[in-house]
Design a protein around this motif. Structure first.
Motif, PDB file in Angstrom:
ATOM      1  N   SER A  42       9.132  19.590   3.251  1.00  0.00           N
ATOM      2  CA  SER A  42       8.398  20.857   3.118  1.00  0.00           C
ATOM      3  C   SER A  42       8.244  21.250   1.652  1.00  0.00           C
ATOM      4  CB  SER A  42       9.116  21.965   3.893  1.00  0.00           C
ATOM      5  OG  SER A  42      10.418  22.188   3.376  1.00  0.00           O
ATOM      6  N   VAL A  43       9.287  21.031   0.852  1.00  0.00           N
ATOM      7  CA  VAL A  43       9.204  21.322  -0.584  1.00  0.00           C
ATOM      8  C   VAL A  43       8.223  20.367  -1.259  1.00  0.00           C
ATOM      9  CG1 VAL A  43      10.487  21.408  -2.763  1.00  0.00           C
ATOM     10  CG2 VAL A  43      11.542  22.257  -0.661  1.00  0.00           C
ATOM     11  N   LEU A  44       8.291  19.107  -0.873  1.00  0.00           N
ATOM     12  CA  LEU A  44       7.379  18.111  -1.425  1.00  0.00           C
ATOM     13  C   LEU A  44       5.933  18.490  -1.138  1.00  0.00           C
ATOM     14  CD1 LEU A  44       7.550  15.247  -2.820  1.00  0.00           C
ATOM     15  CD2 LEU A  44       7.167  14.303  -0.541  1.00  0.00           C
ATOM     16  N   LYS A  45       5.674  18.978   0.072  1.00  0.00           N
ATOM     17  CA  LYS A  45       4.325  19.389   0.468  1.00  0.00           C
ATOM     18  C   LYS A  45       3.851  20.568  -0.373  1.00  0.00           C
ATOM     19  CE  LYS A  45       1.717  20.912   4.573  1.00  0.00           C
ATOM     20  NZ  LYS A  45       1.327  22.265   4.085  1.00  0.00           N
ATOM     21  N   SER A 105       0.813  -1.221   0.000  1.00  0.00           N
ATOM     22  CA  SER A 105       0.000   0.000   0.000  1.00  0.00           C
ATOM     23  C   SER A 105       0.842   1.263   0.000  1.00  0.00           C
ATOM     24  CB  SER A 105      -0.924   0.012   1.226  1.00  0.00           C
ATOM     25  OG  SER A 105      -0.153  -0.012   2.420  1.00  0.00           O
ATOM     26  N   ASN A 106       2.147   1.146  -0.201  1.00  0.00           N
ATOM     27  CA  ASN A 106       2.934   2.374  -0.265  1.00  0.00           C
ATOM     28  C   ASN A 106       4.016   2.254  -1.315  1.00  0.00           C
ATOM     29  OD1 ASN A 106       5.165   1.018   0.828  1.00  0.00           O
ATOM     30  ND2 ASN A 106       4.602   1.561   2.917  1.00  0.00           N
ATOM     31  N   SER A 107       4.821   3.307  -1.429  1.00  0.00           N
ATOM     32  CA  SER A 107       5.744   3.421  -2.548  1.00  0.00           C
ATOM     33  C   SER A 107       6.927   2.471  -2.475  1.00  0.00           C
ATOM     34  CB  SER A 107       6.258   4.855  -2.645  1.00  0.00           C
ATOM     35  OG  SER A 107       6.942   5.229  -1.464  1.00  0.00           O
ATOM     36  N   LYS A 108       7.048   1.702  -1.388  1.00  0.00           N
ATOM     37  CA  LYS A 108       8.111   0.703  -1.357  1.00  0.00           C
ATOM     38  C   LYS A 108       7.807  -0.455  -2.307  1.00  0.00           C
ATOM     39  CE  LYS A 108       9.776   1.447   3.377  1.00  0.00           C
ATOM     40  NZ  LYS A 108       9.994   0.821   4.696  1.00  0.00           N
ATOM     41  N   MET A 109       6.547  -0.570  -2.696  1.00  0.00           N
ATOM     42  CA  MET A 109       6.156  -1.647  -3.598  1.00  0.00           C
ATOM     43  C   MET A 109       5.965  -1.097  -5.004  1.00  0.00           C
ATOM     44  SD  MET A 109       6.004  -4.657  -2.280  1.00  0.00           S
ATOM     45  CE  MET A 109       4.836  -5.529  -3.301  1.00  0.00           C
ATOM     46  N   LEU A 110       6.991  -0.512  -5.587  1.00  0.00           N
ATOM     47  CA  LEU A 110       6.919   0.013  -6.934  1.00  0.00           C
ATOM     48  C   LEU A 110       7.240  -1.080  -7.935  1.00  0.00           C
ATOM     49  CD1 LEU A 110       8.688   3.460  -6.468  1.00  0.00           C
ATOM     50  CD2 LEU A 110       6.261   2.940  -6.382  1.00  0.00           C
ATOM     51  N   SER A 111       6.649  -0.980  -9.102  1.00  0.00           N
ATOM     52  CA  SER A 111       6.878  -1.998 -10.113  1.00  0.00           C
ATOM     53  C   SER A 111       8.336  -2.062 -10.525  1.00  0.00           C
ATOM     54  CB  SER A 111       6.001  -1.721 -11.342  1.00  0.00           C
ATOM     55  OG  SER A 111       6.284  -0.445 -11.886  1.00  0.00           O
ATOM     56  N   SER A 112       9.041  -0.914 -10.471  1.00  0.00           N
ATOM     57  CA  SER A 112      10.454  -0.908 -10.836  1.00  0.00           C
ATOM     58  C   SER A 112      11.268  -1.783  -9.891  1.00  0.00           C
ATOM     59  CB  SER A 112      10.998   0.526 -10.812  1.00  0.00           C
ATOM     60  OG  SER A 112      10.826   1.108  -9.533  1.00  0.00           O
ATOM     61  N   ASP A 134       5.503   8.791   3.601  1.00  0.00           N
ATOM     62  CA  ASP A 134       6.143   7.633   2.987  1.00  0.00           C
ATOM     63  C   ASP A 134       7.024   8.045   1.804  1.00  0.00           C
ATOM     64  OD1 ASP A 134       6.450   4.728   2.349  1.00  0.00           O
ATOM     65  OD2 ASP A 134       5.341   5.339   0.566  1.00  0.00           O
ATOM     66  N   ILE A 135       6.515   8.942   0.952  1.00  0.00           N
ATOM     67  CA  ILE A 135       7.289   9.388  -0.207  1.00  0.00           C
ATOM     68  C   ILE A 135       8.547  10.115   0.241  1.00  0.00           C
ATOM     69  CG2 ILE A 135       7.284  10.884  -2.248  1.00  0.00           C
ATOM     70  CD1 ILE A 135       4.263  10.419  -2.446  1.00  0.00           C
ATOM     71  N   ALA A 136       8.398  11.024   1.219  1.00  0.00           N
ATOM     72  CA  ALA A 136       9.548  11.799   1.691  1.00  0.00           C
ATOM     73  C   ALA A 136      10.604  10.894   2.315  1.00  0.00           C
ATOM     74  CB  ALA A 136       9.089  12.856   2.692  1.00  0.00           C
ATOM     75  N   ALA A 137      10.160   9.905   3.124  1.00  0.00           N
ATOM     76  CA  ALA A 137      11.105   9.018   3.790  1.00  0.00           C
ATOM     77  C   ALA A 137      11.822   8.127   2.791  1.00  0.00           C
ATOM     78  CB  ALA A 137      10.368   8.165   4.819  1.00  0.00           C
ATOM     79  N   ARG A 138      11.105   7.646   1.817  1.00  0.00           N
ATOM     80  CA  ARG A 138      11.691   6.725   0.858  1.00  0.00           C
ATOM     81  C   ARG A 138      12.641   7.445  -0.095  1.00  0.00           C
ATOM     82  NH1 ARG A 138      11.049   5.247  -4.248  1.00  0.00           N
ATOM     83  NH2 ARG A 138      11.427   3.082  -4.825  1.00  0.00           N
ATOM     84  N   SER A 139      12.244   8.615  -0.572  1.00  0.00           N
ATOM     85  CA  SER A 139      13.017   9.321  -1.597  1.00  0.00           C
ATOM     86  C   SER A 139      14.082  10.241  -1.016  1.00  0.00           C
ATOM     87  CB  SER A 139      12.073  10.151  -2.464  1.00  0.00           C
ATOM     88  OG  SER A 139      11.423  11.145  -1.678  1.00  0.00           O
ATOM     89  N   ARG A 140      13.970  10.521   0.310  1.00  0.00           N
ATOM     90  CA  ARG A 140      14.869  11.453   0.987  1.00  0.00           C
ATOM     91  C   ARG A 140      14.803  12.861   0.389  1.00  0.00           C
ATOM     92  NH1 ARG A 140      20.304   7.674   1.922  1.00  0.00           N
ATOM     93  NH2 ARG A 140      19.216   6.003   3.054  1.00  0.00           N
ATOM     94  N   ARG A 157      12.364  15.593 -10.584  1.00  0.00           N
ATOM     95  CA  ARG A 157      12.553  14.484  -9.647  1.00  0.00           C
ATOM     96  C   ARG A 157      11.393  14.413  -8.645  1.00  0.00           C
ATOM     97  NH1 ARG A 157      16.958  13.713  -4.799  1.00  0.00           N
ATOM     98  NH2 ARG A 157      16.330  11.599  -4.234  1.00  0.00           N
ATOM     99  N   TYR A 158      11.004  15.578  -8.120  1.00  0.00           N
ATOM    100  CA  TYR A 158       9.871  15.606  -7.188  1.00  0.00           C
ATOM    101  C   TYR A 158       8.598  15.114  -7.873  1.00  0.00           C
ATOM    102  CZ  TYR A 158      12.153  18.096  -3.318  1.00  0.00           C
ATOM    103  OH  TYR A 158      12.944  18.428  -2.241  1.00  0.00           O
ATOM    104  N   LEU A 159       8.354  15.590  -9.082  1.00  0.00           N
ATOM    105  CA  LEU A 159       7.146  15.187  -9.810  1.00  0.00           C
ATOM    106  C   LEU A 159       7.156  13.693 -10.108  1.00  0.00           C
ATOM    107  CD1 LEU A 159       6.761  18.169 -12.324  1.00  0.00           C
ATOM    108  CD2 LEU A 159       5.325  17.670 -10.341  1.00  0.00           C
ATOM    109  N   ASN A 160       8.306  13.172 -10.477  1.00  0.00           N
ATOM    110  CA  ASN A 160       8.418  11.746 -10.773  1.00  0.00           C
ATOM    111  C   ASN A 160       8.122  10.903  -9.532  1.00  0.00           C
ATOM    112  OD1 ASN A 160       9.047  12.114 -13.473  1.00  0.00           O
ATOM    113  ND2 ASN A 160      11.259  12.133 -13.119  1.00  0.00           N
ATOM    114  N   GLU A 161       8.608  11.342  -8.375  1.00  0.00           N
ATOM    115  CA  GLU A 161       8.344  10.603  -7.136  1.00  0.00           C
ATOM    116  C   GLU A 161       6.857  10.608  -6.805  1.00  0.00           C
ATOM    117  OE1 GLU A 161      10.091   8.714  -5.260  1.00  0.00           O
ATOM    118  OE2 GLU A 161      12.108   9.056  -6.058  1.00  0.00           O
TER     119      GLU A 161
END
Length: 304
Positions: free
Chosen positions: A123-126, A32-39, A113-119, A159-163
């Motif tokens: 605040s910018v992501l928000k 249910s989160n971004s750790k399970m990406l198809s890539s 989850d996105i912020a933690a995974r992508s580092r 990069r932010y948009l891709n995440e």
């Protein structure tokens, strides 16, 4: 074998491969989160998996959970669906505050989850996510996002948009030139995975039924297996171009056909070949342009 939330276990991919080989089992893996990406699945299980994307409830599923009754017409249910989306955990008949608390929790957990995974900078992501949510259904360029968020490097914006998109919070529709029959690299439109998130994140912003309907139509086309782009014809954008085969279909979203400007907006559709559908909520007995079909949006969403 069904394994739920497998991404919570370190080294899960090694265990999966062992089970697959030694037990000859068919495995169904959910996440249910971004750790399970198809890539990432592809890196560990190359050529040995099929991805089944899951979206929030369709309106057809939604109206099964919240049926039409003496107090709620199908149109009432549909407008509430547009406003609060189709997250299964949300009880749309509950108090508005309860709905917002639930959706806010979903949104915050996704962003964390996105912020933690992508580092990436949280605040910018928000700020970037809120900008996209505010401008769903509008052409958005990397330059425009950079100026709004305060990032100078366009590659950082990408990069932010891709995440955000790879984590399925947003979907991007590119632009397609109908005359030239080619996809365009510049600009594009973003749509949020659930319309309820938009109305929760943008608390206090006036509800824009037109944007919500466009967003919901985009998601429904994706749910039905279409590849979806925004069609352009002689410099004007005329709706969604959707493919299941080589022959595209055109879908135009017009919340109200009573607006006098609609006739002028729909005129270019007469010059385009193929299936052309105009989806509306509020209509009249007006005749559609030749070759164009007017379809009530509520009825269209309930189609199989």
């Amino acid at each position: 074998m069904l394994l739920e939330e497998v991404q919570a276990i370190d080294g899960w991919e090694l265990a999966i491969e062992t089970v697959r080989i030694h037990l000859k089992a068919n495995l169904y893996i959910t996440g249910s989160n971004s750790k399970m990406l198809s890539s990432e699945l592809g890196a560990h299980l190359t050529g040995r998996f099929v991805e089944i994307p899951i979206l929030p409830l369709s309106f057809k599923e939604y109206i099964t959970k919240y049926p039409v009754d003496a107090n709620h017409t199908s149109l009432d249910r549909f407008k509430r669906y547009l406003r609060w989306g189709g997250m299964p955990s949300v009880n749309v008949d509950a108090d508005v505050l309860d709905i917002k608390v639930n959706l806010d929790g979903v949104y915050c957990s996704i962003m964390f989850d996105i912020a933690a995974r992508s580092r990436l900078d949280a605040s910018v992501l928000k700020r970037l996510a809120e900008f996209i949510i505010l401008n769903i259904g509008e052409n958005v360029s990397t330059k425009r996002v950079a100026e709004a968020v305060g990032i100078r490097d366009y590659r950082t914006v990408d990069r932010y948009l891709n995440e955000l998109c790879s984590s399925f919070l947003f979907y991007k529709a590119d632009r397609f030139d109908i005359i030239g029959r080619r996809h365009l690299d510049n600009n594009g439109r973003f749509y949020v995975a659930d319309t309820g998130l938009r109305n929760t994140v943008l608390a206090g912003v006036e509800i824009d039924e037109s944007k919500l309907l466009e967003n919901a139509v985009y998601l429904e086309l994706v749910r039905r297996g279409y590849r979806v782009s925004v069609g352009t014809y002689r410099g004007s954008e005329i709706g969604f171009v959707a493919w299941k085969s080589n022959e595209p279909e055109l879908y135009r979203v017009c919340p109200s056909l009573r607006d006098r400007s609609v006739e002028l907006e729909l005129r270019p559709l007469k010059s385009i070949d193929g299936r052309r559908v105009v989806l509306y909520i509020d209509g009249t007995d007006a005749e559609p342009p030749e070759g164009v079909k007017f379809v009530n949006a509520v009825d269209w969403f309930l189609l199989s």
